[in-house]
Design an enzyme around this catalytic site. Structure first.
Site, PDB file in Angstrom:
ATOM      1  N   LYS A  56       0.814  -1.214   0.000  1.00  0.00           N
ATOM      2  CA  LYS A  56       0.000   0.000   0.000  1.00  0.00           C
ATOM      3  C   LYS A  56       0.849   1.266   0.000  1.00  0.00           C
ATOM      4  O   LYS A  56       0.500   2.237  -0.663  1.00  0.00           O
ATOM      5  CB  LYS A  56      -0.971   0.012   1.175  1.00  0.00           C
ATOM      6  CG  LYS A  56      -0.345  -0.147   2.518  1.00  0.00           C
ATOM      7  CD  LYS A  56      -1.426  -0.065   3.598  1.00  0.00           C
ATOM      8  CE  LYS A  56      -0.831  -0.505   4.862  1.00  0.00           C
ATOM      9  NZ  LYS A  56      -1.194  -1.428   5.692  1.00  0.00           N
ATOM     10  N   THR A  57       1.963   1.238   0.679  1.00  0.00           N
ATOM     11  CA  THR A  57       2.805   2.429   0.678  1.00  0.00           C
ATOM     12  C   THR A  57       3.348   2.673  -0.720  1.00  0.00           C
ATOM     13  O   THR A  57       3.459   3.803  -1.177  1.00  0.00           O
ATOM     14  CB  THR A  57       3.965   2.258   1.665  1.00  0.00           C
ATOM     15  OG1 THR A  57       3.418   1.842   2.914  1.00  0.00           O
ATOM     16  CG2 THR A  57       4.700   3.557   1.877  1.00  0.00           C
TER      17      THR A  57
ATOM     18  N   ASP B 157      -2.338   7.533   4.044  1.00  0.00           N
ATOM     19  CA  ASP B 157      -1.868   6.187   4.379  1.00  0.00           C
ATOM     20  C   ASP B 157      -2.411   5.797   5.755  1.00  0.00           C
ATOM     21  O   ASP B 157      -2.747   6.665   6.556  1.00  0.00           O
ATOM     22  CB  ASP B 157      -0.328   6.185   4.404  1.00  0.00           C
ATOM     23  CG  ASP B 157       0.238   4.784   4.284  1.00  0.00           C
ATOM     24  OD1 ASP B 157      -0.548   3.834   4.121  1.00  0.00           O
ATOM     25  OD2 ASP B 157       1.477   4.629   4.350  1.00  0.00           O
ATOM     26  N   GLU B 158      -2.487   4.518   6.053  1.00  0.00           N
ATOM     27  CA  GLU B 158      -2.941   4.024   7.369  1.00  0.00           C
ATOM     28  C   GLU B 158      -4.275   4.649   7.779  1.00  0.00           C
ATOM     29  O   GLU B 158      -4.453   5.084   8.919  1.00  0.00           O
ATOM     30  CB  GLU B 158      -1.890   4.303   8.448  1.00  0.00           C
ATOM     31  CG  GLU B 158      -0.488   3.829   8.124  1.00  0.00           C
ATOM     32  CD  GLU B 158      -0.279   2.341   8.312  1.00  0.00           C
ATOM     33  OE1 GLU B 158      -1.276   1.608   8.554  1.00  0.00           O
ATOM     34  OE2 GLU B 158       0.876   1.885   8.206  1.00  0.00           O
TER      35      GLU B 158
ATOM     36  N   ARG C 105       4.462  -9.137  10.096  1.00  0.00           N
ATOM     37  CA  ARG C 105       5.724  -8.420   9.843  1.00  0.00           C
ATOM     38  C   ARG C 105       6.761  -9.353   9.248  1.00  0.00           C
ATOM     39  O   ARG C 105       7.775  -8.929   8.714  1.00  0.00           O
ATOM     40  CB  ARG C 105       6.313  -7.827  11.141  1.00  0.00           C
ATOM     41  CG  ARG C 105       5.475  -6.804  11.889  1.00  0.00           C
ATOM     42  CD  ARG C 105       5.004  -5.698  11.024  1.00  0.00           C
ATOM     43  NE  ARG C 105       3.655  -5.990  10.515  1.00  0.00           N
ATOM     44  CZ  ARG C 105       3.094  -5.341   9.509  1.00  0.00           C
ATOM     45  NH1 ARG C 105       3.750  -4.394   8.892  1.00  0.00           N
ATOM     46  NH2 ARG C 105       1.879  -5.646   9.090  1.00  0.00           N
TER      47      ARG C 105
ATOM     48  N   GLN D  48      -5.656  -4.041  10.640  1.00  0.00           N
ATOM     49  CA  GLN D  48      -4.443  -3.516  11.263  1.00  0.00           C
ATOM     50  C   GLN D  48      -4.695  -2.267  12.089  1.00  0.00           C
ATOM     51  O   GLN D  48      -3.788  -1.500  12.365  1.00  0.00           O
ATOM     52  CB  GLN D  48      -3.391  -3.221  10.195  1.00  0.00           C
ATOM     53  CG  GLN D  48      -2.874  -4.479   9.529  1.00  0.00           C
ATOM     54  CD  GLN D  48      -1.761  -4.175   8.553  1.00  0.00           C
ATOM     55  OE1 GLN D  48      -0.676  -3.776   8.937  1.00  0.00           O
ATOM     56  NE2 GLN D  48      -2.047  -4.363   7.280  1.00  0.00           N
TER      57      GLN D  48
END
Length: 703
Positions: A35-36, A220-221, A588, A251
């Site tokens: 996504k980043t 983002d996020e 992660r 998340q």
DNA sequence: CGAATTGAGTTTTTT
DNA sequence: ACTCAATTCG
């Protein structure tokens, strides 16, 4: 279009997300789905292909560090340095706006930012004045922050007020707190957002200026935005405007800070023409890791269904290990890391050890040190929290804004200069009477017939002179100002060597920043921001690990009471968040994932029996290497007398209990569990009491 | 006023 | 266990 380097090595949905223009876009992006990358590429695409100036794209990241990374990557993609960009956290962006515009809503543009330390100090000061049990300051600070991020003003809160007990007090403190902040020309983190919003609401012209400038918004996020932040986005973007938000409801781990996953649903309501794109291909982890983490997160009832897949192979099995003690756990982690390192499979920097709470770090550190393994802790208490650093910063804050009472209080008698308690309290009273700052009160002292002793008057005047002199030289560069401060107050005279060194380090980090810029940066920076992950094994909390990835990950302390953390046992929502935290931790890992729990742990200086986390039960064993072999321990568990303790809290917060002597009271707080449990109860007319339920003979009162 | 002693509170996560 | 604040004593 086909061979565009900006769209290279992307999958279809990613490409679509990047080239989509003309209506709002919600990208639901699973863990590790790039996504980043979508955001950085989209930024570059807009600049390069659509000729949008970089300064017209409002980009929000979650941390300062990811903002820096993003700038770096975009610069690479565009082959030039981007200047005047609006890439940063909500807080940093709002600060930038407010520094220019806040005078429109009655604050001074040199306003001070209070971090949570300053905020805590102010709240404690207020509690003392209002005669409210001071130990409650943390809870109150937390509640106020949540009220603010949900856009509930003190007035609104008091109005609605079911005006009893705790809430009534909270309302009073909240009101006073806001008042004090205003008097000090100070804003806290939540104000940065809230005041920007107010600015935009009260001054539509200013709002429109920014709205017009920002041709595109990238977030983002998105799952971790709170209501105030979301509202701000709606101010900056028309309902059919160009806004791209990227997030993953699985998340979301900042509910405690006011984050609202509901924003994902609201987005589709408030931006009705929005398109939704799902990213489900995972580029990070092996299939086994995805299987295990997927099974665990599936148990959460309220979530957007999505299935991650990868074309990486199965990889190694995930391993789960149940050990005896926390020392063994640390030893186990260190041994495994060393083993992989010696076999040449990984470098030390490829490992991360993740835990729920900071105090778990200590043991792991010991274990790694014993094996001579290099590591860095992404620490909870950062450099900027050290006393000596905070002292100097307080001086600098006062130089910029002498009305900042919190910093002023801190430096008034630091280092000791003979200004004692009685003097201070006289000044406090006077300041309160005149509703003005401590600085201004001291300024009047020579002229007024103040009751302050004449010896104290002298000391105060000399202190004031020092401050005023410092204010005068405020045009020098930042390092010089700091050096002058230290000199003038003889700060090093009785300071330990190590602390002096810390201050020297601070000075050498000061090139090319204005004083204001430096203070802003230190206020908004976080522990992860200045971390270098190349210096060995990384140790950090699950929260800090958000957005990062490592070839091999250890998740330690997977026990009831730790993960899920015992304070979250009561609320079902919180339990879901704990599960997501676990999920974030597992995802992660790129290649190898090691889970562990122990059956005995020293907690709060008592040894406790631990049960494996309830989440462990949801792991499919066929993807796993399962070890419960429990190494021989020095203190074998006495199986006859071994009774696993149910880690439950005896009373819910807010429930009513009856005590034989003090009558009926309301439960404020519960700590510990089992036989170590303690409850804090407020008995009307008696006060706040700490009790041990087993001994105190408390009975639950049902209404 | 300041140093020393006692005592109490704290250990989730963070911009 | 440890840190920090309030209280007490000199």
């Amino acid at each position: 279009m086909a061979k565009d380097p900006l769209l290279e090595d992307l999958n279809e949905p990613q490409k679509e997300a990047i080239i989509h223009l003309g209506s709002p876009l919600l990208v639901l992006a699973g863990a590790g789905s790039g996504k980043t990358r979508v955001i950085t590429r989209k930024f570059a695409y807009l600049v390069k292909k659509k000729n949008i100036p970089a300064s017209s794209i409002f980009t929000v990241t979650f941390t300062n560090k990811s903002a820096e990374e993003m700038k770096h990557r975009i610069s690479e993609l565009l082959n030039c340095h981007i200047k005047n960009s609006w890439i940063g956290t909500f807080h940093a962006q709002c600060n930038k706006i407010l520094r220019k515009e806040i005078d429109n809503i009655g604050y001074k543009n040199n306003f001070t930012i209070y971090d949570d330390d300053d905020q805590g100090n102010l709240i404690r000061h207020i509690l003392k004045e209002l005669n409210i049990h001071e130990a409650l300051f943390k809870g109150i600070a937390c509640r106020i922050s949540i009220l603010k991020s949900s856009l509930i003003t003190p007035e609104k809160f008091l109005e609605k007020g079911d005006g009893f007990g705790f809430d009534e007090k909270l309302g009073r403190v909240y009101l006073r707190y806001q008042d004090e902040l205003k008097k000090c020309d100070a804003v806290d983190f939540d104000d940065l957002i809230g005041l920007t919003l107010r600015l935009f609401e009260e001054h539509p012209k200013i709002c429109n200026k920014y709205k017009r400038n920002f041709e595109h918004i990238l977030v983002d996020e998105f799952q971790d935005t709170n209501l105030a932040q979301y509202k701000l986005l709606t101010k900056l973007c028309a309902p059919d405007g160009n806004i791209t938000v990227v997030g993953d409801d699985d998340q979301s781990i900042y509910k405690f800070r006011g984050a609202e996953v509901v924003n994902i649903i609201n987005f589709q309501r408030d931006f009705p023409k929005s398109r939704v794109i799902k990213l489900e291909q995972n580029y990070r982890s092996t299939q086994n890791i995805l299987n295990v983490s997927g099974k665990v997160i599936m148990k959460n009832p309220h979530r957007n269904q999505k299935t991650l897949w990868t074309n990486k192979g199965c990889g190694d099995k995930v391993s789960y290990c149940l050990l005896n003690t926390e020392e063994e756990e640390a030893k186990f982690v260190a041994k495994m890391i060393k083993d992989y390192y010696l076999k040449g499979i990984y470098d030390y920097k490829d490992f991360a050890v993740l835990y729920r709470i900071n105090l778990q770090a200590r043991l792991i550190e010991d274990g790694l040190r014993a094996e001579g393994i290099p590591y860095t802790v992404v620490s909870g208490t950062s450099f900027y929290h050290k006393k000596e650093i905070k002292d100097i910063i307080a001086y600098m804050k006062v130089v910029i804004n002498p009305d900042d009472n919190v910093s002023f209080r801190r430096i008034l008698n630091t280092p000791p200069r003979g200004i004692g308690l009685s003097t201070i309290s006289k000044i406090e009273q006077e300041a309160k009477k005149q509703s003005t700052s401590l600085y201004k009160v001291i300024k009047q002292i020579p002229k007024s017939n103040s009751t302050v002793l004449s010896s104290a008057k002298e000391k105060l005047t000399s202190f004031l002179k020092t401050i005023d002199d410092l204010i005068m030289i405020n045009n020098k560069n930042t390092a010089d100002i700091m050096k002058t401060i230290i000199e003038k107050i003889n700060y090093f005279d009785q300071l330990e060597e190590l602390r002096i060194q810390n201050v020297m380090d601070l000075i050498s980090s000061l090139e090319n920043v204005t004083l204001q810029g430096f203070l802003d940066r230190t206020a908004l920076i976080s522990s992860t921001d200045c971390q270098n992950f190349d210096a060995g094994v990384s140790l950090m909390t699950l929260h800090s690990a958000k957005g990062l990835e490592f070839p091999a990950v250890f998740l330690v302390g997977l026990e009831e009471g730790i993960l899920p953390y015992f304070k979250t046992f009561n609320e079902l929502d919180d339990l879901e968040e704990e599960r997501r935290l676990f999920y974030v931790g597992m995802t992660r890992a790129k290649e190898r994932l090691f889970l562990s729990s122990v059956s005995k742990r020293r907690l709060y200086s008592k040894i406790q029996d631990q049960e494996p986390s309830r989440f462990i039960a949801d792991i499919p064993k066929d993807c796993c290497h399962w070890v419960e072999k429990v190494m021989p321990s020095q203190t074998p568990i006495d199986s006859k007398n071994f009774v696993p303790k149910k880690p439950t809290i005896p009373f819910d917060i807010g429930c009513r209990v009856k005590h034989p002597r003090w009558g009926v009271g309301v439960v404020r707080e519960c700590t510990g569990f089992g036989e170590h449990a303690k409850v804090t109860v407020n008995f009307p007319g008696v006060g706040i009491k700490k009790l041990i339920p087993n001994i105190a003979n408390l009975k639950k009162v049902t209404l």
